[in-house]
Write an enzyme that holds these catalytic residues in place. Structure first.
Site, PDB file in Angstrom:
ATOM      1  N   GLU A 132     -38.401 -44.183 104.981  1.00  0.00           N
ATOM      2  CA  GLU A 132     -39.978 -43.886 104.509  1.00  0.00           C
ATOM      3  C   GLU A 132     -39.839 -44.695 103.072  1.00  0.00           C
ATOM      4  OE1 GLU A 132     -41.252 -40.085 104.728  1.00  0.00           O
ATOM      5  OE2 GLU A 132     -40.091 -39.982 106.614  1.00  0.00           O
TER       6      GLU A 132
ATOM      7  N   ASP B 117     -46.476 -34.114  95.851  1.00  0.00           N
ATOM      8  CA  ASP B 117     -45.261 -34.070  95.449  1.00  0.00           C
ATOM      9  C   ASP B 117     -44.410 -33.195  94.475  1.00  0.00           C
ATOM     10  OD1 ASP B 117     -43.940 -35.947  97.527  1.00  0.00           O
ATOM     11  OD2 ASP B 117     -45.698 -37.461  96.554  1.00  0.00           O
TER      12      ASP B 117
END
Ligand code: PLP
Ligand code: PLP
Lengths: 253, 393, 393, 253
Positions: D45, D56
């Site tokens: 990714e 995140d």
């Protein structure tokens, strides 16, 4: 007859000097009084210092604060004056705010004043009506004159009322101000003095506030019976001490 | 016994107008006119409209549920903290500025301690476009910088009082001196129920809207017109006078006045006038005040600038002497703790003055069915610095 | 064209819920329940009672006479500055805390920039006795110390956001991250009409009390229900949304939205989203936002912390795009000048956000018979430091 | 068949590695990819950095901020990847927030991905229904898989809906958290993985969030088809740079 009244009858422009007791030194009171008498001042106002003298300008305020710091109290002032009549005969007035007198006890205060030989009181924040209702009898009992103020704003009616309650002189505040302001003694002031003079009051008028030298003294007394010097004298004491009182007074007349 | 003013300007033996002759015309003009002006329809309309649209009245009467639970009684807070400028002071300044306008005055002076009354006065002067001079002790100017800035923003001139102890008492002296020097065009807006008659009565009447609203609001909330207790802090006494006003002669309503004990009654640093004061004259009024044996006015102390005054108004002297009101003293520490408690239980940061009133609950027990109204005289925004320092936030 | 939200959560093409799947259950729970809960009698009663007794509503609609004279038009100020905690923000937090309680939440999180929404959130959490965590950019914590102290006094935990630019945008990110990490027991009280659907609509509805009151109050003052203009500043857009709400679909009422131009539109230091922004996604919502060509969100700038946000709510994006509202940009200098003018003409120190709205009068001329309502979204107490520095008081 | 689907069919526990493009150095992208393929990672990714990556945790946030500071842009990333298919065949996924993709233009973005040989996208803040309504057709046109997330809080009904829209794998977030949190893979997690596994979804599940070593990888893949390592790899890069990727991967299997 009270010494003040006697002096007022002398038909001479009165020079009255105010000083704050305890200033510039705690124990200067008696010597200042003697010196003023020696220099032919006509009348003395002894200021009993107060923490919050709200009718006074910066000079007298500062002298009061200093006097209190020096340790002046009502009791001490009375002690300092205890024997004053052994040496001076000048009219003596105590000028003080009402609260310290109230705390001393008004009757006790009057009694003490009489005992010492004080001739009158100026209590700027004691209203005329309260005086009349509660204290007038007491003051006469102790042969103390109570001096009231008038200002350019005081109505004719009220001046007559104050005149009726007064029995020494009327303290004619020269203009709407606290003590120590430099103010003119021009036409406006003269008109005011003249107006009062023409009212033919039973009490003579002595001008106070703003008199600081010969010319203002002369201007103030043109239509009045005398004048009082306060802040200017305090200023003199603060710069020259008590030594040169003679020259200060001589400069006035 | 009556607890309102008599026709000579006294509450019992307290009150009057112990002023130098230089102030007589001003004070007399006011005395002769104040009741007449206040009762004019036009005055009332303007006053009430401004209270509503500008000040934000009525201030809520708020049932403080979590505080009530904590103290096992029914506590209502009268929310003067929500007024424009943050305290009850504005009720009075709105009234007085309208009075001054009707008396044809062109210049306003005021004294201020913490700056709340100064801000409230500067505010109404800006509103009316009238010149405003505020006297403030030099020391207070230094320690209340935000309120000084506020006044300046509002166009007022702030003049330091440099005499005496350079705090509220001296600022008041300076304002009086200014008035002596400007006797014709100037009105002096006093900030509490102190000063010569008719000030205490006039200010009390302007503040009486507080108790008028309490009556109406209690009726809505509780179906009764009167509480069992009213608690208010007392500096000069104006928020208390306003909160008590319509209940003064109704002895069923118990009145509690809370004074600042500072570091403690015995500490020498306190402002608990009822305990430490004696009868005397301060700022033109016969009342109780803290003074030396010799009659010199002493410097008070309280962490709360608004309670840091050596006297109380004559109404309060009378309420104390007559026993009509119960007087309680609260120390700095007790007040700060109560202030913090209100924050955390009700989400309201009170003025430290008002926190003193709240501390009464730690001194006195109430019945669970009692209705206790507390005058929350102001908000704590002005006191943040003090709170931060005290609690080390 | 409709200016209220459609059933998919969009205003025209703006809105929606662009959220990570981790937030889906939370947002969906809220979406499914918010209208149902808000329409419950019990909810409405509690909400309205608190707005009245705790917040101090209705906030006055004040005819500013001297300001009106100056600008030759009829200016009414909607006085949200008088609300408890000093701004309109509390209307929303009161609503959301009641919502959170009904959803069974035990923990509240919020983001804040200047601290107004943080204080309003900490306040309602104290009121309800619910744990409160406020995220605030590290830089904002340093420059808004008094509001940080306020939140702490109110029992909230203030957590510094140390990521990105360490200001409001990042505090919002941190709050969202917290919510992701605490998906079951936590409600996120967003402070403006931003964020994923249903937040913009829910917040607008809670704030709509502003325009509801304006209607009623104008009827009393003027005998009409609608003004000619409504002016409000737009950070995220909640005070504007509240002030516009009941007039949105009445095209006779012209809406003016005022954005912060900071040092000037062209300066690169600005927060004028409508001029400088493009369509995009921020904090879960499709709207206008300031961004690089590459889609990175840029740091906004305004002297007013409350307008210092790189986006606007989707309602405002739609009002802009559709032309329903006129958008005006006001620089720091223009806003500060208008703030000072309000002080000196009306005795009201406005929040610098609200001062932006007032500056519209220098940009646009109104007719003398126009009724112009300005949303005075908050008071300037929080901004004193900035005023002092700016004007060197 | 798409490379991702091929790899998933290989019947082996998938190891997928996430890294942020432009981190630790602006031009590290291609070399990291090559190195990962060389070390037998199954899938990559590539994070397109975003200023406000709200799903995140601190590690990936910081890497994104650094990558942007280093100068990473969408355009540049595409340039860096332009020739990547000349040297690697590993499935490549771009993971990015929606706004940068929107600004590039979703169709242009997809076209570019297809042109480069990207196999799928993970766009955490693109809602399933918006994807379905507006972008699904586009994605198939360019043979791009779109990967959706599920969490322990996702309802069964919604999982089935997501499964129906998905055509590669389902990104099974291990617990309610942002990236980079250390979380256990104990009984609670296993029960969750089991529950999902027993749903017999058409798409395999790959676990992400919280996998940082061999033991968590093994635990995560007990009931799932693979696992993704992100923050742990970023941390490795930040302390050891790109040199020791081999040893990091070897430690996992
Ligand atoms: C909030 C508040 N409460 C109380 C007071 C005390 O004044 P009073 O006793 O006149 O109400 C002040 C004075 O500044 C004040 O600001
Ligand atoms: C007083 C005030 N006005 C306006 C705003 C801007 O927010 P909004 O656009 O949501 O009304 C804020 C935000 O903090 C504020 O404090």
């Amino acid at each position: 007859m009270n010494r003040i009244q006697q002096r007022l009858n002398a038909n001479k422009k009165i020079l009255s000097i105010y000083f704050t007791a305890g200033y510039p030194h705690l124990n200067a009171t008696a010597s200042i009084i003697k010196s003023l008498e020696a220099n032919e001042v006509d009348m003395i106002e002894i200021g009993l210092p107060f923490s919050d003298p709200l009718a006074d300008g910066p000079t007298i305020q500062a002298s009061s604060t200093q006097a209190l710091r020096n340790g002046m109290t009502t009791q001490l002032l009375f002690q300092q004056l205890e024997k004053i009549r052994e040496t001076v005969s000048i009219p003596l007035i105590i000028m003080g705010y009402f609260n310290p007198i109230l705390q001393y006890g008004v009757e006790a205060f009057c009694e003490k004043c009489a005992h010492i030989g004080i001739d009158g009181l100026i209590i700027p924040d004691l209203p005329v009506d309260v005086y009349q209702e509660h204290y007038q009898a007491l003051f006469s009992q102790y042969n103390l004159l109570n001096i009231f103020l008038i200002t350019p704003q005081t109505s004719e009616e009220r001046i007559r009322y104050i005149d009726s309650v007064s029995n020494g002189f009327i303290y004619m505040v020269s203009s709407a101000s606290t003590t120590g302001k430099t103010i003119g003694f021009g036409e406006e002031q003269q008109a005011y003095f003249r107006r009062i003079s023409q009212m033919n009051l039973k009490n003579p008028q002595i001008v106070g506030f703003g008199i600081n030298n010969k010319s203002t003294f002369d201007a103030a007394t043109k239509h009045a019976h005398g004048a009082i010097i306060g802040s200017a004298f305090i200023k003199h004491l603060s710069t020259h001490g008590t030594e040169t009182i003679a020259s200060f007074i001589k400069d006035i007349r | 016994m009556s607890y309102t003013i008599n026709n000579k300007g006294y509450y019992g033996e307290f009150g009057g107008a112990y002023i130098p002759e230089m102030l007589y015309p001003n004070v007399e003009e006011l005395r002769q006119n104040y009741l007449k002006i206040m009762s004019e329809k036009g005055f009332q309309k303007e006053f009430n409209q401004l209270l509503k649209d500008y000040v934000g009245r009525p201030s809520p009467l708020y049932l403080a549920k979590r505080l009530s639970e904590q103290y096992q009684t029914k506590i209502y807070l009268k929310r003067e903290d929500l007024n424009h400028t943050g305290a009850h002071k504005i009720n009075n300044t709105i009234g007085q500025i309208l009075m001054a306008k009707r008396l044809g005055k062109k210049r306003i002076i005021a004294e201020t301690g913490a700056g709340q009354h100064g801000v409230a006065t500067a505010t109404v002067c800006a509103l009316m476009g009238i010149e405003c001079i505020v006297y403030m002790g030099e020391i207070d100017i230094a320690r209340q910088a935000p309120n000084v800035a506020r006044m300046k923003m509002l166009g007022a001139t702030v003049i330091p009082a440099t005499s005496g102890s350079k705090t509220l008492k001296d600022a008041t002296n300076e304002a009086i001196r200014d008035w002596i020097n400007n006797p014709v065009n100037t009105h002096y807006i006093i900030g509490s129920v102190v000063g010569p008659h008719p000030y205490p009565d006039m200010v009390a009447r302007f503040q009486s809207v507080i108790s008028e609203e309490i009556k109406n609001q209690l009726m809505v909330h509780e179906g009764v017109e009167k509480p069992n207790y009213i608690i208010a802090c007392v500096g000069g006494g104006s928020n208390a006078a306003g909160a008590y006003y319509h209940f003064l002669n109704d002895l069923e309503v118990k009145l509690i006045a809370v004074e600042a004990a500072g570091h403690g009654i015995e500490s020498g640093e306190s402002a608990a006038t009822s305990v430490l004061g004696k009868e005397g004259i301060i700022h033109g009024s016969k009342t109780l005040l803290m003074q030396t044996q010799d009659g010199q006015i002493t410097e008070p102390y309280s962490i709360s600038a608004g309670l840091d005054y050596p006297g109380v108004g004559p109404m309060h002297a009378h309420l104390y002497k007559s026993g009509r009101a119960e007087f309680i003293s609260i120390t700095d520490d007790e007040a700060m703790k109560s202030g913090m408690k209100l924050c955390q239980l009700e989400g309201i940061i009170p003025a430290i003055e008002s926190a003193h009133a709240l501390a009464a609950f730690d001194k006195k027990t109430f019945q669970s069915q009692d209705i206790v109204v507390v005058s929350l005289s102001g908000r704590g925004d002005k006191d943040l610095e003090t709170y931060i320092k005290y609690f080390d936030l």
